[in-house]
Write a protein that holds these residues in place. Structure first.
Motif, PDB file in Angstrom:
ATOM      1  N   GLY A 103      -9.693 -12.578  -8.776  1.00 46.75           N
ATOM      2  CA  GLY A 103      -9.398 -13.082  -7.438  1.00 46.75           C
ATOM      3  C   GLY A 103      -8.079 -12.555  -6.893  1.00 46.75           C
ATOM      4  N   LEU A 104      -7.369 -11.755  -7.693  1.00 45.61           N
ATOM      5  CA  LEU A 104      -6.079 -11.211  -7.266  1.00 45.61           C
ATOM      6  C   LEU A 104      -6.278  -9.997  -6.358  1.00 45.61           C
ATOM      7  N   THR A 105      -5.342  -9.811  -5.450  1.00 47.89           N
ATOM      8  CA  THR A 105      -5.385  -8.704  -4.510  1.00 47.89           C
ATOM      9  C   THR A 105      -4.445  -7.597  -4.966  1.00 47.89           C
ATOM     10  N   LEU A 106      -4.951  -6.385  -5.023  1.00 47.20           N
ATOM     11  CA  LEU A 106      -4.130  -5.226  -5.368  1.00 47.20           C
ATOM     12  C   LEU A 106      -3.366  -4.814  -4.114  1.00 47.20           C
ATOM     13  N   VAL A 107      -2.032  -4.871  -4.165  1.00 49.05           N
ATOM     14  CA  VAL A 107      -1.218  -4.580  -2.982  1.00 49.05           C
ATOM     15  C   VAL A 107      -0.435  -3.275  -3.101  1.00 49.05           C
ATOM     16  N   GLU A 108      -0.314  -2.768  -4.317  1.00 49.82           N
ATOM     17  CA  GLU A 108       0.378  -1.493  -4.519  1.00 49.82           C
ATOM     18  C   GLU A 108      -0.266  -0.799  -5.708  1.00 49.82           C
TER      19      GLU A 108
END
Length: 130
Positions: A103-108
């Motif tokens: 459920g985590l978002t990859l931001v970099e």
């Protein structure tokens, strides 16, 4: 008669160890055609020679927050393959796997290509390990 009702609220929190995120990224990236291996620096390469088994988290740095993830991967790719295409595919698959599994978002995201190897080099390396 007044009823005294207290509504208890359950506090919950799901967290992930950095190693879990690294492992998901490592397994996913290694499934992309053209990625030969994820590699660490010289020190981790030396450590690998003295420790049995393969480490799927090698060559991966992760910064894991409560809702977001930042990743840096070091990879060796197959000579003749398109590095840009490999980057795009690894990014898409890792991003999707992290979202679906955690459920985590990859931001970099950073993929550092530190080596290329031909099929002959791979064959020689595999033969020397046996």
């Amino acid at each position: 008669m007044a009823m005294n009702t207290t509504s208890e609220q359950l506090k919950t929190k799901l967290t992930f160890d950095d190693q879990v995120i690294k492992k998901i990224a490592g397994i996913t990236a290694n499934q992309v055609e053209g990625v030969i291996s994820l590699d660490g620096n010289v020190f981790s390469e030396l450590t690998d020679r003295f420790t049995p088994g393969s480490d799927t988290t090698k060559g991966i740095d992760a910064d894991v927050g409560e809702q977001q993830v930042s990743l840096k991967l070091d990879a060796t790719i197959e000579y003749g393959k398109n590095a840009t295409q490999i980057f795009k595919e690894v990014l898409a698959k890792v991003k999707q796997a992290l979202k679906e599994m955690t459920g985590l978002t990859l931001v970099e995201f950073e993929l550092h290509i530190n080596d290329v190897k031909t099929k002959a080099e791979l064959k020689d390396e595999n033969n020397s390990k046996e």
